[in-house]
Design an enzyme around this catalytic site. Structure first.
Site, short mmCIF file in Angstrom:
data_model
loop_
_atom_site.label_atom_id
_atom_site.label_comp_id
_atom_site.label_asym_id
_atom_site.label_seq_id
_atom_site.Cartn_x
_atom_site.Cartn_y
_atom_site.Cartn_z
N ASP A 43 26.57 9.54 46.78
CA ASP A 43 25.28 9.74 46.62
C ASP A 43 24.05 8.76 47.39
O ASP A 43 23.35 8.51 46.77
CB ASP A 43 25.75 8.99 45.32
CG ASP A 43 26.28 7.80 44.96
OD1 ASP A 43 26.61 7.17 46.33
OD2 ASP A 43 25.84 6.92 44.33
N ASP A 116 29.07 -12.82 43.16
CA ASP A 116 27.67 -13.35 42.80
C ASP A 116 27.60 -13.56 41.83
O ASP A 116 28.50 -12.82 40.22
CB ASP A 116 26.43 -12.09 43.48
CG ASP A 116 25.62 -12.66 44.10
OD1 ASP A 116 24.41 -14.09 43.44
OD2 ASP A 116 25.13 -12.86 44.86
N ASP A 223 23.97 -17.99 42.00
CA ASP A 223 22.72 -17.29 42.81
C ASP A 223 21.12 -18.69 41.62
O ASP A 223 21.15 -18.47 40.53
CB ASP A 223 21.86 -16.34 42.08
CG ASP A 223 20.64 -15.43 42.59
OD1 ASP A 223 20.70 -15.27 43.67
OD2 ASP A 223 20.07 -15.10 41.51
N GLU A 292 23.15 -21.06 45.81
CA GLU A 292 22.01 -21.18 46.04
C GLU A 292 21.08 -22.02 46.10
O GLU A 292 21.31 -22.94 44.89
CB GLU A 292 21.58 -19.85 45.64
CG GLU A 292 20.19 -19.50 46.77
CD GLU A 292 19.72 -18.31 46.25
OE1 GLU A 292 18.86 -17.57 47.48
OE2 GLU A 292 19.56 -17.67 44.68
N HIS A 364 20.77 -11.86 52.86
CA HIS A 364 20.07 -10.24 52.39
C HIS A 364 18.56 -10.52 51.91
O HIS A 364 17.40 -10.15 51.39
CB HIS A 364 20.82 -10.16 50.35
CG HIS A 364 20.92 -10.65 49.26
ND1 HIS A 364 21.97 -12.37 50.07
CD2 HIS A 364 20.37 -10.92 48.71
CE1 HIS A 364 21.53 -12.63 48.65
NE2 HIS A 364 20.43 -12.32 47.58
N ASP A 365 18.21 -12.51 51.85
CA ASP A 365 16.70 -12.35 51.93
C ASP A 365 16.28 -12.25 53.22
O ASP A 365 15.19 -13.01 52.90
CB ASP A 365 17.02 -13.42 50.84
CG ASP A 365 17.42 -13.17 49.36
OD1 ASP A 365 16.95 -11.80 49.08
OD2 ASP A 365 18.28 -14.32 48.39
C1 GLC Z 1 18.07 -14.41 44.31
C2 GLC Z 1 18.82 -14.16 44.92
C3 GLC Z 1 17.23 -12.60 45.35
C4 GLC Z 1 17.26 -12.24 44.52
C5 GLC Z 1 16.87 -13.86 43.25
C6 GLC Z 1 16.26 -13.95 41.95
O1 GLC Z 1 17.02 -15.61 45.83
O2 GLC Z 1 19.25 -13.73 46.87
O3 GLC Z 1 17.99 -11.45 45.88
O4 GLC Z 1 16.39 -11.50 44.31
O5 GLC Z 1 17.71 -14.63 43.37
O6 GLC Z 1 17.64 -13.12 41.26
#
Ligand code: GLC
Length: 619
Positions: A43, A116, A223, A292, A364-365
């Site tokens: 998909d 997460d 997060d 984070e 991923h950021d």
């Molecule tokens: C964190 C995540 C990011 C997301 C943001 C809001 O920084 O790593 O990918 O966009 O939080 O949740």
């Protein structure tokens, strides 16, 4: 690697201050971004079954822990960081049965799984938020609701409660006609911030966390957890609100002021984290937590991760990944190595006596480090610089995090058109900066996006050189499978797991060696960190010392030959005189090339190595 092959150290050696060394003291974590990892049903979207299929690959890399970016039910406005139901799996990724299977299978391979945890905000589609839109509902106070500015018509421009801007463009306030008030969203308007001041919110979050822990997961990556406590005045007013005792900041170049200074590391953060620790983790074993850490200074990191404070095991700090920015994220300057050294040295030093560090370049950021600070313009430079950066990071003290594809030296996407981007932050920033605020030209913004946009790390994992890089299985493609949700990097023909597994000199096999070193060499996991030559702009050098053993790491972080700086060169000379007690742990080059470099004092481009030596007793 079986546990019996791992080195066991006496208690309290690895994570300072711990009564017992935690299980993760020499662990390596691998981050999976599920939508881009492996699609099992054609998909175009990666899924849980896909991850399960790739467990043997992850086990062969040697990592210990998998961190899954969000797979919960979500409208996906921010790729799952906008959760509509914490206890359901989004159908795009599979079912709860798939999740249970994945957990069991991962554990079978000796891999732990952390999820997460996104609880600074929910999706606006979460039932809590929907209920909160009614002032008479018990959830009325679960989010940050505020009336329009006095004297303004609700919903009209300028009527927002203060001047704060959201991280994904526009105001941080959205008017809800149903409730007749505004709600706060640090990110997009589909991500309303939860009101952590309300104890019911906190209890609901802890209940949900316990629910997941009871299901068998091994912890959480939290997060933006350092944003959960906002600064309010003694009347509960946010900065800049009518009547508030706290002023907000002047508006920035895009016309809004930033809420971040008033929510990062806020006044009740420690209290909340301690409360969470008690409510979720007391009486549990074998878990880990990593937050984070926006706005967390190295000193605060040491305090929050000090085991005696019962908050978090570790945090991701930002100083080192932000060190090529000039103010805003999109104003990028070339890396000055001395800045990177200063940032990492600060992070390392602060946890030298207590607490713990996370070690990362990619996630991923972030863009791909090989494209950002290495050199992806030729296969040889790419391979060498990916290894050099990997060695640099992995020889520090702390817990290393590898982001999917980093172990292959995957590069930035090199998109040239806005319609190739999928990321809400990138697309909104383009419109905001180029079309609304006029602070950057379109061409310049496209360059910024290509350099640091988040989609650079989100293209499909490159498993092989087939049409969709093996992200979708061949038969799914033949059966008319949909194209991946974001395009595959054309360099999959050259950079892919299949090719690298068989090549002893590949980036993949280099990562395997780095991971194995951490498991087997206590100096790598526990040794004290000391930066050698802080002012050299080309070579990054440091030592790690445990008892009489010392590792000397030297990395040429440039595509030109570079002189070995003085302090490193003295140490190398001394180690050379103790030839029998010195061994090469890992290097980008053959022994011969390396010897030549050390003898002449000039390192080849991207040359990197770690030697271990025994210090004379009196040292
Ligand atoms: C964190 C995540 C990011 C997301 C943001 C809001 O920084 O790593 O990918 O966009 O939080 O949740």
């Amino acid at each position: 690697m079986t546990n019996s092959q791992r080195t066991v150290l006496p208690d309290s050696v690895r994570t300072n201050g711990a009564t017992h060394n935690p299980w993760w003291d020499d662990a390596v974590v691998y981050q999976i971004y599920p939508r881009s990892f492996q699609d099992s049903n054609g998909d175009g979207m990666g899924d849980l079954r896909g991850i399960e299929r790739r467990l043997p690959y992850l086990a062969s890399l040697g990592v210990d822990v998998l961190w899954l970016s969000p797979v919960y039910k979500s409208p996906q406005c921010d790729n799952g960081y906008d959760i509509a139901d914490y206890e359901k799996i989004d159908p795009r990724f599979g079912t709860m049965a798939d999740m249970d299977r994945l957990l069991a299978a991962a554990h079978h391979y000796g891999l732990r799984v952390i999820m997460d945890l996104v609880v600074n905000h929910t999706s606006d589609e979460h039932p809590w938020f929907q209920a909160s839109r009614d002032k008479n509902d018990p959830h009325a106070d679960w989010y940050w609701w505020r009336p329009a500015r006095p004297g303004h018509t609700p919903g009209s421009p300028g009527a927002e409660p203060n001047r704060w801007g959201g991280s994904f463009g526009g105001s941080a306030w959205t008017y809800d006609p149903r409730r007749g008030e505004y709600y706060l969203h640090t990110f997009s308007k589909k991500q309303p911030d939860l009101n952590w001041e309300n104890p019911q919110v906190r209890q609901a979050v802890y209940r949900m966390m316990n629910w997941w822990m009871d299901r068998g997961i091994d912890g959480f990556r939290m997060d933006v957890i350092t944003l959960i406590s906002k600064f309010v005045d003694r009347n509960g007013r946010l900065p800049g609100e009518a009547g508030s005792l706290i002023k907000d900041l002047p508006a920035g170049e895009e016309g809004y002021s930033s809420p971040w200074p008033f929510s990062m590391d806020g006044p009740r953060l420690d209290e909340y984290l301690k409360e969470m620790r008690k409510a979720v983790f007391s009486g549990r074993d074998g878990y880990m937590t990593v937050g984070e850490g926006q706005g967390i200074s190295p000193a605060r990191n040491a305090a929050i991760t000090d085991p005696n404070n019962h908050e978090l095991d570790m945090l991701f700090l930002f100083d080192h990944v932000d060190c090529d920015q000039d103010g805003a994220k999109w104003n990028i300057e070339p890396l000055r190595l001395t800045r990177l050294k200063k940032a990492l040295d600060g992070e390392q030093k602060a946890v030298g006596g207590k607490g713990w560090a996370s070690l990362y370049f990619d996630n991923h950021d972030q863009p791909r480090s090989v494209s950002r600070w290495g050199d992806d313009r030729s296969p040889a430079a790419r391979t060498r610089s990916a290894k050099a950066l990997a060695l640099l990071m992995h020889m520090h003290r702390g817990t290393p995090y590898i982001y999917q594809g980093e172990e292959l030296g995957m590069t930035n996407a090199h998109f040239t058109r806005l319609d190739q981007y999928r990321d809400i932050e990138s697309i909104n920033a383009f419109h905001q900066r180029v079309e609304v605020a006029h602070v950057q030209s379109a061409a310049s913004m496209m360059r910024s996006l290509a350099k640091v946009g988040r989609d650079n790390s989100r293209t499909p994992m490159q498993w092989d050189d087939s049409t969709y890089a093996g992200f979708e299985e061949a038969d799914a493609v033949d059966d008319g499978g949909k194209a991946p949700w974001i395009s595959v990097n054309p360099n999959k023909d050259e950079i892919n797991a299949e090719a690298e597994l068989h090549d002893p000199d590949s980036v993949f096999n280099f990562y395997r060696r780095l991971i194995a070193l951490r498991h087997t060499d206590p100096v790598v996991s526990a040794g004290d960190f000391h930066l050698l030559d802080p002012s050299d702009e080309h070579v990054y050098d440091f030592t790690r010392t445990l008892g009489q053993s010392q590792i000397i790491t030297v990395v040429n972080v440039s595509g030109s030959p570079a002189r070995i700086p003085t302090q490193a060169s003295d140490l190398l000379r001394r180690a050379d005189t103790r030839d029998r007690d010195t061994r090469l742990l890992i290097s980008t080059d053959t022994q011969e090339r390396l010897r030549h470099g050390i003898r002449t004092g000039v390192l080849d481009p991207w040359m990197a190595f770690s030697l271990e030596t025994r210090l004379p007793k009196e040292a």
